[in-house]
Design a protein around this motif. Structure first.
Motif, PDB file in Angstrom:
ATOM      1  N   PRO A 453     -25.026  49.436  59.341  1.00 15.06           N
ATOM      2  CA  PRO A 453     -24.885  49.572  57.881  1.00 15.06           C
ATOM      3  C   PRO A 453     -25.535  48.432  57.107  1.00 15.06           C
ATOM      4  CG  PRO A 453     -22.813  50.100  58.976  1.00 15.06           C
ATOM      5  CD  PRO A 453     -23.715  49.503  60.014  1.00 15.06           C
ATOM      6  N   ASN A 454     -25.441  47.207  57.595  1.00 15.21           N
ATOM      7  CA  ASN A 454     -26.096  46.087  56.919  1.00 15.21           C
ATOM      8  C   ASN A 454     -27.610  46.237  56.946  1.00 15.21           C
ATOM      9  OD1 ASN A 454     -23.456  45.197  56.819  1.00 15.21           O
ATOM     10  ND2 ASN A 454     -23.917  43.114  57.460  1.00 15.21           N
ATOM     11  N   ALA A 459     -32.685  47.945  53.909  1.00 16.89           N
ATOM     12  CA  ALA A 459     -33.783  48.918  53.812  1.00 16.89           C
ATOM     13  C   ALA A 459     -33.799  49.642  52.482  1.00 16.89           C
ATOM     14  CB  ALA A 459     -33.686  49.919  54.957  1.00 16.89           C
ATOM     15  N   ILE A 460     -32.633  49.911  51.895  1.00 20.51           N
ATOM     16  CA  ILE A 460     -32.590  50.709  50.665  1.00 20.51           C
ATOM     17  C   ILE A 460     -32.461  49.854  49.412  1.00 20.51           C
ATOM     18  CG2 ILE A 460     -31.667  52.671  51.924  1.00 20.51           C
ATOM     19  CD1 ILE A 460     -28.941  52.151  50.687  1.00 20.51           C
ATOM     20  N   GLU A 476     -39.875  46.987  45.214  1.00 24.34           N
ATOM     21  CA  GLU A 476     -40.704  48.202  45.247  1.00 24.34           C
ATOM     22  C   GLU A 476     -40.821  48.779  46.654  1.00 24.34           C
ATOM     23  OE1 GLU A 476     -43.542  44.816  46.112  1.00 24.34           O
ATOM     24  OE2 GLU A 476     -41.897  45.173  44.696  1.00 24.34           O
ATOM     25  N   ARG A 477     -40.460  47.998  47.662  1.00 30.33           N
ATOM     26  CA  ARG A 477     -40.559  48.489  49.035  1.00 30.33           C
ATOM     27  C   ARG A 477     -39.351  49.312  49.453  1.00 30.33           C
ATOM     28  NH1 ARG A 477     -39.970  44.970  52.645  1.00 30.33           N
ATOM     29  NH2 ARG A 477     -38.698  43.751  51.245  1.00 30.33           N
ATOM     30  N   ALA A 478     -38.290  49.292  48.639  1.00 31.65           N
ATOM     31  CA  ALA A 478     -37.031  49.909  49.056  1.00 31.65           C
ATOM     32  C   ALA A 478     -37.191  51.403  49.354  1.00 31.65           C
ATOM     33  CB  ALA A 478     -35.982  49.701  47.974  1.00 31.65           C
ATOM     34  N   LEU A 479     -36.518  51.844  50.391  1.00 26.97           N
ATOM     35  CA  LEU A 479     -36.473  53.255  50.748  1.00 26.97           C
ATOM     36  C   LEU A 479     -35.302  53.919  50.047  1.00 26.97           C
ATOM     37  CD1 LEU A 479     -36.977  52.884  54.611  1.00 26.97           C
ATOM     38  CD2 LEU A 479     -38.751  53.257  52.885  1.00 26.97           C
ATOM     39  N   PRO A 481     -31.901  56.254  50.247  1.00 26.10           N
ATOM     40  CA  PRO A 481     -30.940  56.405  51.347  1.00 26.10           C
ATOM     41  C   PRO A 481     -31.358  57.462  52.368  1.00 26.10           C
ATOM     42  CG  PRO A 481     -29.759  56.119  49.292  1.00 26.10           C
ATOM     43  CD  PRO A 481     -31.223  56.260  48.936  1.00 26.10           C
ATOM     44  N   ALA A 482     -31.885  58.580  51.885  1.00 24.50           N
ATOM     45  CA  ALA A 482     -32.308  59.638  52.815  1.00 24.50           C
ATOM     46  C   ALA A 482     -33.472  59.178  53.675  1.00 24.50           C
ATOM     47  CB  ALA A 482     -32.667  60.904  52.048  1.00 24.50           C
ATOM     48  N   GLU A 483     -34.462  58.514  53.049  1.00 25.54           N
ATOM     49  CA  GLU A 483     -35.598  58.006  53.817  1.00 25.54           C
ATOM     50  C   GLU A 483     -35.150  56.967  54.831  1.00 25.54           C
ATOM     51  OE1 GLU A 483     -39.037  58.385  50.318  1.00 25.54           O
ATOM     52  OE2 GLU A 483     -37.891  56.523  50.594  1.00 25.54           O
ATOM     53  N   GLY A 484     -34.269  56.072  54.403  1.00 25.14           N
ATOM     54  CA  GLY A 484     -33.788  55.038  55.307  1.00 25.14           C
ATOM     55  C   GLY A 484     -33.046  55.619  56.493  1.00 25.14           C
ATOM     56  N   LEU A 485     -32.154  56.574  56.228  1.00 29.70           N
ATOM     57  CA  LEU A 485     -31.380  57.167  57.321  1.00 29.70           C
ATOM     58  C   LEU A 485     -32.253  57.961  58.277  1.00 29.70           C
ATOM     59  CD1 LEU A 485     -28.035  58.215  55.632  1.00 29.70           C
ATOM     60  CD2 LEU A 485     -28.279  56.831  57.699  1.00 29.70           C
ATOM     61  N   GLU A 486     -33.264  58.660  57.757  1.00 27.11           N
ATOM     62  CA  GLU A 486     -34.178  59.371  58.657  1.00 27.11           C
ATOM     63  C   GLU A 486     -34.900  58.377  59.562  1.00 27.11           C
ATOM     64  OE1 GLU A 486     -38.280  61.901  58.390  1.00 27.11           O
ATOM     65  OE2 GLU A 486     -36.631  62.591  57.121  1.00 27.11           O
ATOM     66  N   ALA A 487     -35.263  57.222  59.006  1.00 27.67           N
ATOM     67  CA  ALA A 487     -35.982  56.221  59.789  1.00 27.67           C
ATOM     68  C   ALA A 487     -35.066  55.490  60.771  1.00 27.67           C
ATOM     69  CB  ALA A 487     -36.643  55.205  58.856  1.00 27.67           C
TER      70      ALA A 487
END
Length: 548
Positions: A453-454, A459-460, A476-479, A481-487
């Motif tokens: 989780p940290n 990432a987001i 500006e680099r932040a993903l 939540p959906a993009e982060g979890l997929e990754a």
């Protein structure tokens, strides 16, 4: 007797695909996902005898597929003196003194996670600094990045390091102006001496405990698959004992065998042939449900913090280190590994190292021909050029990255040693996404905290999980939540050829699923910090329950 089908309902279910909406329920039968969707459809697929579990609106995702870790090292690090939050050398010394006093019978004092930021500009790690705290037994401290070791005088003696001990290829025993070893080991010198010494000092029972520590710690944080990046003989023996005892592992592990630069092509090719043989033996004896030797790991360069990464332009201090693997040895070794069906995992932190990595992959395509199942990957990519990102997209290379490595709380030294615009262009996850490069995220534990989780929080948000007073590192680099979890789920599953069975909550996939105590899709993002799994399922069975 076959276990009944179980329906998990009243939930917010992320299926692993960022493009799909959240579902409200899913069903598990015989260790696999039977269906996911609205409760009516899931009930229809499950039959009238299914039991139902109300998740009370909790957020659910596929189990995290840890994209890059070192299992035994993590398990061992959990037993060591923790130094990541130390801000001065004096604080490190105080913790070591306290550890020695608490365990006067211990033959060693081991620590993990010290940061270069604790030293002033004119200071470096020395044995004398550690001797002041613990002079009587060996002290070995892993740097936060695991690419260097800081040891005391007793440890130098125990490891057999003298003034005449030669530097290994790709490493350095740091010496003073008189040629005496100072107690600081860089890159392959740390591997050849500190890692080897610790391996010889640990018993089989110790290593079994380390592995158990890692599995338990990861299950609590929602990890249900791991990608091991420093596999070797001791790891193999430890996993064999576990498989022989239980017939399975707590969750699947995909292992990459660590290759050490030898400076001799014949030696390199022999090592690769041996890895291929071991891979086949393990598959024949145990199958690949739980342990799979996926490929080989090349450490092409060092790290930015220690100014050992291979860069196109010099560091702020004027240094420009050579890569650990020179092209004349790296390219033929890569071709041989690729021909043997071993996936390439290429550690490349500096922009010159990632250029070499892409040269290796392109040479494999040239010599061995195009192959759809190749799926090479480059690890870390902390400072990477735009032309390399374009090449990765063209060659189908996965970017394996670790958000916890750019927590703003640990970036001061990283930025200072670069000293120019490169200090603000690191870790460009968004550029990889925009270019269509597959993204697999992990933690590289124990070089960074292992908690999923940290890691997702960074990432987001690009904010710090360690110091909430810090500002973000380039938001500006932040993903999303959906993009982060997929990754964190489907991305690493794809990177290890497991995307047909792991990384999704979809019919036919293994039911490796996590019910979370926080929801990244709603509420403040910092609610993720310090959160954990409420329930972790591996093949449909409860592997961790916070309630228990």
């Amino acid at each position: 007797m076959t276990a009944p089908t179980t329906i998990y309902r009243n939930a917010q279910v992320f299926t692993g695909n960022a493009a799909l909406p959240l579902r409200e329920s899913f069903a598990v039968s015989e260790g696999k996902v039977l269906a996911a969707g609205d409760i009516g459809s899931v009930r229809l697929a499950s039959g009238t005898s299914a039991r139902e579990v109300d998740l009370n609106g909790a957020f659910v995702s596929p189990g995290v597929v840890e994209g890059h870790t070192h299992m035994l090292m993590l398990g061992e690090a959990l037993d060591k003196v923790q130094l990541r939050d130390c801000t001065t050398v004096a604080e490190v010394q105080a913790r070591l003194t306290a550890a020695r006093a608490a365990h006067p019978e211990a033959p060693l004092v081991l620590g993990s996670g010290w940061l270069f930021d604790i030293f002033n500009d004119d200071e470096r790690p020395t044995a004398a600094l550690l001797d002041a705290a613990v002079p009587d037994v060996p002290v070995l401290l892993d740097a936060n990045d695991l690419h260097s070791a800081w040891v005391n005088s007793a440890a130098l003696v125990a490891m057999g390091i003298t003034d005449e001990t030669p530097d290994p290829i790709g490493g350095e025993i740091v010496r003073d102006e008189h040629g005496k070893a100072t107690g600081f080991l860089l890159e392959t010198a740390a591997i050849r001496h500190a890692w080897a010494f610790l391996e010889s000092a640990a018993s089989d029972a110790d290593r079994d405990r380390f592995l158990e520590n890692a599995f338990s710690a990861y299950l609590k944080t929602g990890v249900t698959t791991a990608t091991e990046m420093s596999f070797g003989p001791a790891d193999l023996a430890t996993y064999r004992r576990r498989l022989d005892r239980d017939g399975r592992l707590p969750f699947p592990v995909n292992a990459h065998w660590l290759l050490t630069a030898s400076g001799d092509s014949a030696t390199d090719l022999e090592a690769i042939a041996e890895v291929a043989r071991i891979r086949d033996d393990i598959a024949a004896q145990y199958g690949d449900t739980w342990l799979r030797i996926t490929g080989v790991k090349f450490i092409l360069d060092g790290v930015i913090d220690a100014c050992t990464a291979a860069m196109r332009e010099p560091f702020a201090n004027g240094s420009r280190p050579d890569p650990i693997w020179r092209r004349e040895f790296a390219l033929p070794a890569a071709v041989a590994a690729d021909a043997a069906g071993l996936q390439l995992a290429l550690h490349a932190i500096g922009d010159e190292a990632s250029t070499i990595a892409l040269d290796m992959i392109q040479e494999c395509v040239r010599v061995n021909g195009p192959r759809a199942d190749r799926r090479p990957r480059v690890e870390h990519l902390e400072s990477v050029a735009d032309d390399t990102i374009a090449r990765m997209a063209a060659l189908g290379v996965t970017a394996s990255m670790q958000p916890v490595h750019c927590d703003p709380a640990i970036l001061d030294n990283w930025q200072a040693v670069l000293g120019d615009k490169r200090a603000d262009t690191g870790f460009p996850w968004h550029k990889f996404q925009d270019a269509g490069v597959p993204l697999a995220l992990g933690t590289d534990a124990p070089t960074a905290p292992h908690e999923a989780p940290n890691n997702l929080f960074i990432a987001i948000t690009t904010e710090s999980a360690l110091d909430r007073l810090r500002g973000p590192y380039h938001a500006e680099r932040a993903l999303t939540p959906a993009e982060g979890l997929e990754a964190f789920t489907l991305g690493p599953a794809y990177a290890t050829h497991r995307d047909h069975e792991l990384g999704r909550i979809a019919a036919g996939y293994r039911a490796n699923v996590v019910v979370w105590t926080a929801n990244p899709f709603s509420g403040p993002s910092d609610g993720l910090l310090g959160s954990s799994a409420a329930l972790t399922l591996v093949d449909g069975e409860v592997a961790f329950s916070a309630a228990e």
